[in-house]
Design a protein around this motif. Sequence first.
Motif, mmCIF file in Angstrom:
data_model
loop_
_atom_site.group_PDB
_atom_site.id
_atom_site.type_symbol
_atom_site.label_atom_id
_atom_site.label_comp_id
_atom_site.label_asym_id
_atom_site.label_seq_id
_atom_site.Cartn_x
_atom_site.Cartn_y
_atom_site.Cartn_z
ATOM 1 N N GLU A 13 0.827 -1.207 0.000
ATOM 2 C CA GLU A 13 0.000 0.000 0.000
ATOM 3 C C GLU A 13 0.861 1.258 0.000
ATOM 4 O O GLU A 13 0.601 2.211 -0.731
ATOM 5 N N TYR A 14 1.892 1.254 0.826
ATOM 6 C CA TYR A 14 2.811 2.389 0.893
ATOM 7 C C TYR A 14 3.494 2.567 -0.457
ATOM 8 O O TYR A 14 3.584 3.675 -0.980
ATOM 9 N N GLN A 15 3.970 1.472 -1.026
ATOM 10 C CA GLN A 15 4.690 1.543 -2.298
ATOM 11 C C GLN A 15 3.789 2.062 -3.415
ATOM 12 O O GLN A 15 4.237 2.790 -4.297
ATOM 13 N N TRP A 16 2.492 1.712 -3.367
ATOM 14 C CA TRP A 16 1.557 2.207 -4.366
ATOM 15 C C TRP A 16 1.408 3.727 -4.245
ATOM 16 O O TRP A 16 1.484 4.446 -5.239
ATOM 17 N N VAL A 17 1.198 4.213 -3.023
ATOM 18 C CA VAL A 17 1.062 5.658 -2.807
ATOM 19 C C VAL A 17 2.328 6.376 -3.252
ATOM 20 O O VAL A 17 2.268 7.392 -3.956
ATOM 21 N N GLN A 18 3.467 5.844 -2.874
ATOM 22 C CA GLN A 18 4.740 6.459 -3.250
ATOM 23 C C GLN A 18 4.897 6.520 -4.769
ATOM 24 O O GLN A 18 5.327 7.541 -5.317
ATOM 25 N N SER A 19 4.499 5.455 -5.475
ATOM 26 C CA SER A 19 4.634 5.446 -6.937
ATOM 27 C C SER A 19 3.716 6.485 -7.585
ATOM 28 O O SER A 19 4.106 7.118 -8.572
ATOM 29 N N VAL A 20 2.522 6.667 -7.050
ATOM 30 C CA VAL A 20 1.605 7.683 -7.588
ATOM 31 C C VAL A 20 2.197 9.075 -7.403
ATOM 32 O O VAL A 20 2.215 9.893 -8.330
ATOM 33 N N ILE A 21 2.704 9.346 -6.221
ATOM 34 C CA ILE A 21 3.276 10.669 -5.940
ATOM 35 C C ILE A 21 4.494 10.923 -6.827
ATOM 36 O O ILE A 21 4.639 12.004 -7.406
ATOM 37 N N GLN A 22 5.353 9.934 -6.972
ATOM 38 C CA GLN A 22 6.535 10.100 -7.821
ATOM 39 C C GLN A 22 6.148 10.315 -9.279
ATOM 40 O O GLN A 22 6.762 11.128 -9.976
ATOM 41 N N SER A 23 5.114 9.612 -9.737
ATOM 42 C CA SER A 23 4.650 9.788 -11.123
ATOM 43 C C SER A 23 4.135 11.205 -11.354
ATOM 44 O O SER A 23 4.437 11.817 -12.381
ATOM 45 N N VAL A 24 3.360 11.713 -10.424
ATOM 46 C CA VAL A 24 2.839 13.076 -10.554
ATOM 47 C C VAL A 24 3.985 14.086 -10.546
ATOM 48 O O VAL A 24 3.995 15.036 -11.336
ATOM 49 N N GLU A 25 4.959 13.874 -9.673
ATOM 50 C CA GLU A 25 6.115 14.780 -9.634
ATOM 51 C C GLU A 25 6.859 14.781 -10.971
ATOM 52 O O GLU A 25 7.231 15.839 -11.473
ATOM 53 N N ARG A 26 7.065 13.594 -11.540
ATOM 54 C CA ARG A 26 7.764 13.507 -12.829
ATOM 55 C C ARG A 26 6.971 14.187 -13.944
ATOM 56 O O ARG A 26 7.537 14.920 -14.757
ATOM 57 N N ARG A 27 5.674 13.935 -13.974
ATOM 58 C CA ARG A 27 4.844 14.478 -15.055
ATOM 59 C C ARG A 27 4.688 15.985 -14.968
ATOM 60 O O ARG A 27 4.602 16.665 -15.989
ATOM 61 N N THR A 28 4.633 16.515 -13.759
ATOM 62 C CA THR A 28 4.410 17.957 -13.604
ATOM 63 C C THR A 28 5.706 18.744 -13.454
ATOM 64 O O THR A 28 5.711 19.957 -13.607
ATOM 65 N N GLY A 29 6.788 18.054 -13.090
ATOM 66 C CA GLY A 29 8.043 18.750 -12.845
ATOM 67 C C GLY A 29 8.040 19.528 -11.542
ATOM 68 O O GLY A 29 8.872 20.391 -11.321
ATOM 69 N N THR A 30 7.081 19.223 -10.677
ATOM 70 C CA THR A 30 6.934 19.918 -9.402
ATOM 71 C C THR A 30 7.077 18.930 -8.255
ATOM 72 O O THR A 30 6.514 17.838 -8.299
ATOM 73 N N TRP A 31 7.815 19.314 -7.232
ATOM 74 C CA TRP A 31 7.966 18.459 -6.056
ATOM 75 C C TRP A 31 6.727 18.560 -5.186
ATOM 76 O O TRP A 31 6.153 19.627 -5.032
ATOM 77 N N SER A 32 6.339 17.423 -4.622
ATOM 78 C CA SER A 32 5.190 17.430 -3.720
ATOM 79 C C SER A 32 5.656 17.849 -2.324
ATOM 80 O O SER A 32 6.852 17.927 -2.061
#
Length: 50
Positions: A13-32
């Motif tokens: 579950e943690y790894q899934w959340v982490q992968s979503v956040i990392q994907s959004v950061e990569r796609r937007t170029g913005t750090w969460s």
Amino acid sequence: MAVGPELTPSSPEYQWVQSVIQSVERRTGTWSRWNGRVYEEPNPKYLGTA
């Protein structure tokens, strides 16, 4: 606000959340501002919410 137990970084579950956040950061170029913590939801009324 009630908070359930914290999930460990090795949990799926943690790894899934982490992968979503990392994907959004990569796609937007913005750090969460995610603090790296994920908790279980103790109230079944709110299952599936974030």
